[in-house]
Motif scaffolding. Structure first.
Motif, PDB file in Angstrom:
ATOM      1  N   VAL A  21       0.800  -1.229   0.000  1.00 49.19           N
ATOM      2  CA  VAL A  21       0.000   0.000   0.000  1.00 49.19           C
ATOM      3  C   VAL A  21       0.832   1.277   0.000  1.00 49.19           C
ATOM      4  O   VAL A  21       0.280   2.364  -0.165  1.00 49.19           O
ATOM      5  N   LEU A  22       2.146   1.192   0.185  1.00 47.10           N
ATOM      6  CA  LEU A  22       2.993   2.383   0.203  1.00 47.10           C
ATOM      7  C   LEU A  22       2.896   3.111  -1.133  1.00 47.10           C
ATOM      8  O   LEU A  22       3.102   2.510  -2.191  1.00 47.10           O
ATOM      9  N   GLN A  42       9.691  -3.798  -3.306  1.00 45.16           N
ATOM     10  CA  GLN A  42       8.566  -4.595  -3.776  1.00 45.16           C
ATOM     11  C   GLN A  42       7.312  -3.893  -3.256  1.00 45.16           C
ATOM     12  O   GLN A  42       6.737  -4.268  -2.233  1.00 45.16           O
ATOM     13  N   CYS A  43       6.911  -2.846  -3.942  1.00 42.15           N
ATOM     14  CA  CYS A  43       5.829  -1.967  -3.488  1.00 42.15           C
ATOM     15  C   CYS A  43       4.827  -1.816  -4.630  1.00 42.15           C
ATOM     16  O   CYS A  43       5.007  -0.976  -5.529  1.00 42.15           O
ATOM     17  N   GLN A  44       3.794  -2.626  -4.589  1.00 41.00           N
ATOM     18  CA  GLN A  44       2.857  -2.710  -5.703  1.00 41.00           C
ATOM     19  C   GLN A  44       2.079  -1.425  -5.942  1.00 41.00           C
ATOM     20  O   GLN A  44       1.591  -1.189  -7.044  1.00 41.00           O
ATOM     21  N   GLY A  67       8.318  -5.450  -8.145  1.00 40.47           N
ATOM     22  CA  GLY A  67       8.824  -4.083  -8.171  1.00 40.47           C
ATOM     23  C   GLY A  67       7.759  -3.062  -7.867  1.00 40.47           C
ATOM     24  O   GLY A  67       6.989  -3.197  -6.924  1.00 40.47           O
ATOM     25  N   CYS A  68       7.697  -2.025  -8.683  1.00 41.36           N
ATOM     26  CA  CYS A  68       6.777  -0.904  -8.482  1.00 41.36           C
ATOM     27  C   CYS A  68       6.000  -0.655  -9.772  1.00 41.36           C
ATOM     28  O   CYS A  68       6.275   0.318 -10.492  1.00 41.36           O
ATOM     29  N   PRO A  69       5.042  -1.499 -10.093  1.00 40.07           N
ATOM     30  CA  PRO A  69       4.372  -1.395 -11.398  1.00 40.07           C
ATOM     31  C   PRO A  69       3.509  -0.160 -11.563  1.00 40.07           C
ATOM     32  O   PRO A  69       3.160   0.198 -12.688  1.00 40.07           O
ATOM     33  N   LYS A  70       3.123   0.530 -10.463  1.00 40.74           N
ATOM     34  CA  LYS A  70       2.250   1.698 -10.559  1.00 40.74           C
ATOM     35  C   LYS A  70       2.998   3.017 -10.428  1.00 40.74           C
ATOM     36  O   LYS A  70       2.375   4.071 -10.337  1.00 40.74           O
ATOM     37  N   LEU A  71       4.330   2.962 -10.441  1.00 43.78           N
ATOM     38  CA  LEU A  71       5.126   4.170 -10.238  1.00 43.78           C
ATOM     39  C   LEU A  71       4.796   5.222 -11.288  1.00 43.78           C
ATOM     40  O   LEU A  71       4.787   4.944 -12.492  1.00 43.78           O
ATOM     41  N   ARG A  72       4.520   6.448 -10.819  1.00 38.78           N
ATOM     42  CA  ARG A  72       4.189   7.555 -11.708  1.00 38.78           C
ATOM     43  C   ARG A  72       5.275   8.624 -11.745  1.00 38.78           C
ATOM     44  O   ARG A  72       5.440   9.300 -12.752  1.00 38.78           O
ATOM     45  N   SER A  73       5.975   8.808 -10.640  1.00 41.76           N
ATOM     46  CA  SER A  73       6.971   9.877 -10.574  1.00 41.76           C
ATOM     47  C   SER A  73       8.253   9.351  -9.953  1.00 41.76           C
ATOM     48  O   SER A  73       8.228   8.746  -8.886  1.00 41.76           O
TER      49      SER A  73
END
Length: 794
Positions: free
Chosen positions: A387-388, A405-407, A432-438
């Motif tokens: 949730v981070l 590992q922060c979905q 990894g971080c598939p929703k990373l925007r910035s």
């Protein structure tokens, strides 16, 4: 609303306009006193009447403080009546106000239903509040500040049975010799903050919250069986034994704050934990003697251990037993070097100014917030959370390894992390971080040379400043639209599938990354003429991939990319008849050696001209080109000199032959024409001078009927799955490998004739060729003695 004036009615003459008496000494800093709401106006003054309904007037007055109510009451009789409504005087406040005992008694008598009394900096407050407790029988909340309160005051508490909350702050209590006893049957909340008292005894059977914060007592004895919250913070004079006895006398404690009580030991904490099993909040910040050795808080949810010198890596064992923990603060724990925690319910953690902290491994599926700052020695971070959403790791100068590992992570700031290396496991296809925007990587100056963002479909804004970075992979950042990339040493940029990447971002990158040699823009569908025009800044560009883009005009590439060696235009469906003309008409891109036109809209004439005129090409891909009907490459398409070279000679080219070749021949080595649906004929004659052509793929060309090749250096030929193939002629003295899989129309006699002129053929695949018999190996060896293996299921 109208404004009218009139003299005061006869019945009001000679009377004060307020029911609050005035002793002439209760003014406060130029304001209107509680006992004189008429101000300077006397009974002979003109009355201004505001014709407002009572309900509306009450609504307006509900937003006023008591001093403003007094001023409003001096305006007219209607406002006087409204302003003295007892609903506005439920809470009596006397702040820095001088008031006589007579006026105070009058106010208490006038508003007997008041439920709250505040006295802040009021002289003689002890006597005044004693009277208030005797007269205000409904008093529930009493707030006292900056006064002196004797034993008589505490004895009088019992005269106020409705009292539930008492707060005394910054005051002197008792006579400094005897114990002060606080006793009340119904008191629920007691706060004695920053009070000067020798010893205190508290006996309140219904008390639930007690705060003795910053008070100077040396001893405290509690008899409060219902107490839930105990605050002893900054009670420096309380001994370890006193704190232990006080806490253990309250078995229902759920929250205890003993921060800045320097005498507290692990033994005390262990005893409290065993006696008070329901504790869910524990604060022992600034307690240098605790390490949490053998401490167990099974229901703990909030733990604060800031500036605890005794907290070390071994203390994490005790913390890990608190499986209900949701919040953890370990700021300024100077001896903490490493942390490994697997906390199923941890939501927030703060790690600030840990001078010796080197390693962090934190796993919590519900972690929402983590603060890491000023940890100058921190080298290794591994975080797992579902949730981070935001992670800021600015100025972690020693950080070299980061694994996330922060979905749900949306924002990541790694600014000024100077030691980041290629060990950055943040963006990978396995999590990894598939929703990373910035992503911000400003001033990552030392070790970060390669960054692979992998598949980050939610990354929309990217900001990187890393002077040492050489390779940046943005492949799969599908909604990335804004990129601020300042990497002066960047040599390779892969932005495949960044379909929203704008021309402005590409131009900005070209201006700040002048060393780029490899630029992959495959499927960057927003890139157009303006973006390509910025390529003139990239003087070292050797590879450009524009596959699956909508480009129509390649002139900026032809005009500016003089060192370009590899150009990929696969599936560029919008190329026109004139898009590639500069290649063979103007000799553009003289260094080009690899060209990919697979599945593009290029026409047959362009293909034949490229084959004939672009002599420096070594690798040409024409897979799936639907507009190619015949591949005919011979002297009629080669505007070359008539110098002869024996292309059928199996011996290597001599030095003088190479010179001739450079003038008249082609450097083409590999020609791929897989899956060209409309090609019917492939003819390459010896006059084409393709001396280095060693590999040809024509497989899956279902309409191919005729193949006629005279290539002296050809080693591998694949024409499998060409179901229409009937005519095969080969003059290829170096052919080693021939694939004819599933060529159902090819006759055995045609194949015999073809391979008879291939003296070095060793491998032949004729599987699923029904007209060719492979069993008679003697016959095949007689035709081609070099043949070693025939692959066939027949």
């Amino acid at each position: 609303m109208t404004l009218s004036s009139s003299y005061q009615p006869e019945e009001m003459k000679g009377q004060s306009s307020s029911t609050l008496p005035d002793d002439g000494n209760n003014k406060s800093d130029g304001g209107v006193a509680y006992g004189d709401i008429s101000g300077t106006r006397n009974t002979e003054d003109v009355e201004f009447r505001m014709d407002l309904s009572d309900d509306l007037l009450h609504l307006v007055f509900s937003f006023l403080g008591q001093k403003d109510l007094c001023r409003a009451g001096s305006t007219c009789r209607q406002w006087l009546v409204a302003s003295t409504n007892e609903n506005f005087w439920r809470c009596l406040k006397f702040e820095n106000t001088r008031i006589s005992i007579q006026n105070f008694i009058s106010i208490c008598d006038h508003y007997p239903n008041a439920t709250e009394l505040t006295m802040n900096g009021t002289p003689n407050s002890d006597a005044l509040v004693i009277h208030a407790m005797n007269s205000l029988r409904g008093l529930q909340t009493l707030i006292l500040d900056k006064g002196h309160f004797s034993d008589v005051f505490f004895h009088t508490l019992t005269s106020c049975p409705a009292l539930t909350s008492l707060k005394i702050s910054d005051s002197s209590i008792g006579n400094g010799i005897q114990d002060v006893t606080v006793y009340h049957e119904n008191l629920h909340n007691l706060q004695m903050i920053k009070c000067r008292v020798l010893r205190v005894i508290i006996r309140c059977p219904q008390l639930q919250t007690l705060s003795l914060k910053r008070s100077s007592m040396a001893h405290a004895l509690l008899t409060c069986p219902q107490l839930n919250v105990l605050d002893l913070s900054s009670c420096h004079k309380l001994s370890d034994t006193t704190i232990r006895t006080a806490a253990m006398s309250c078995p229902l404690l759920a929250s205890i704050d003993m921060s800045s009580c320097s005498s507290v030991t692990d033994e005390t904490i262990r005893d409290i934990a065993s006696t008070c099993p329901n504790i869910c909040m524990f604060d022992a910040s600034n307690c240098p003697n605790i390490s949490l050795e053998a401490v167990r808080f099974p229901k703990l949810m909030d733990l604060r251990l800031e500036s605890c010198e005794g907290i070390v890596s071994a203390s994490m064992t005790a913390i890990s037993y608190s499986v209900m923990l949701e919040s953890l603060k370990l700021d300024n724990c100077s001896m903490l070097t490493a942390m490994t925690l697997d906390m199923p319910k941890l939501q927030t953690i703060s790690l600030v100014h840990l001078r010796k902290f080197v390693y962090l491994d934190l796993r919590s599926p519900v972690l929402k917030q983590i603060k890491i700052s000023r940890c100058s020695a921190l080298q290794d971070i591994s975080i797992t959370s579902n949730v981070l959403q935001k992670l800021v790791l600015q100025k972690q100068e020693s950080l070299a390894y980061l694994s996330l590992q922060c979905q749900s992570l949306l924002e990541l700031d790694l600014s000024n992390c100077d030691s980041l290396t290629d060990s950055l496991e943040v963006f990978n296809s396995e999590g990894g971080c598939p929703k990373l925007r910035s992503l911000i990587l400003d001033n990552c100056q030392v070790g970060l040379e390669l960054l692979d963002l992998g598949i980050c479909p939610r990354l929309s804004v990217l900001q990187i400043e890393a002077p040492s970075m050489q390779v940046l992979e943005l492949k799969g950042c599908g909604i990335l639209s804004e990129a601020y990339i300042s990497c002066s040493c960047l040599k390779s940029l892969d932005a495949s599938f960044c379909r929203n990447l704008s021309d402005e971002s590409l131009s900005r990158t070209a201006r700040s990354c002048l060393q780029i040699g490899s630029l992959v823009l495959s499927s960057c569908q927003s890139v157009a003429f303006d973006g390509l025009s910025s390529l003139h800044l990239l003087r070292h560009l050797v590879l450009l991939d524009l596959s699956y883009t909508f480009v129509t005009d390649l002139q900026p590439v032809f005009d500016n990319c003089f060192k370009l060696a590899v150009l990929r235009l696969s599936a560029c469906k919008y190329l026109t008849d004139s898009s590639l003309g500069a290649l063979y008409k103007e000799s553009a891109l003289p260094a080009l050696c690899k060209l990919d036109l697979s599945y593009s809209s290029v026409v047959q004439l362009d293909i034949l001209n490229i084959l004939a005129q672009c002599t420096n090409l070594a690798h040409l891909n024409l897979n799936g080109c639907a507009n190619m009907h015949q591949l005919v490459w011979n002297r009629s398409y080669c505007n070359l000199s008539q110098k002869s070279v024996n292309v059928c000679s199996p011996s290597p080219l001599k030095d003088n032959e190479k010179d001739v070749y450079l003038e008249t021949g082609h450097l083409l080595e590999i020609l791929n024409c897989t899956g060209c649906p409309n090609i019917t004929k492939a003819l390459i004659s010896s006059s084409a001078n393709c001396f280095y052509l060693s590999k040809i793929n024509l497989n899956l060309s279902i309409n191919l009927k005729e193949v006629d090749l005279a290539c002296g250096s050809l080693c591998m030929l694949n024409i499998s799955y060409c179901n229409s193939l009937e005519f095969l002629r080969l003059k290829c003295p170096r052919l080693n490998n021939l694939w004819l899989l599933a060529c159902s129309m090819l006759a055995e006699e045609e194949l015999e004739t073809a391979i008879s002129e291939c003296p070095t053929l060793e491998i032949m695949n004729i599987d699923s060729c029904p007209k060719i018999r492979a069993k008679d190996l003697t016959k095949w060896h007689a035709i081609c003695p070099s043949l070693k293996r025939i692959q066939s299921c027949v």
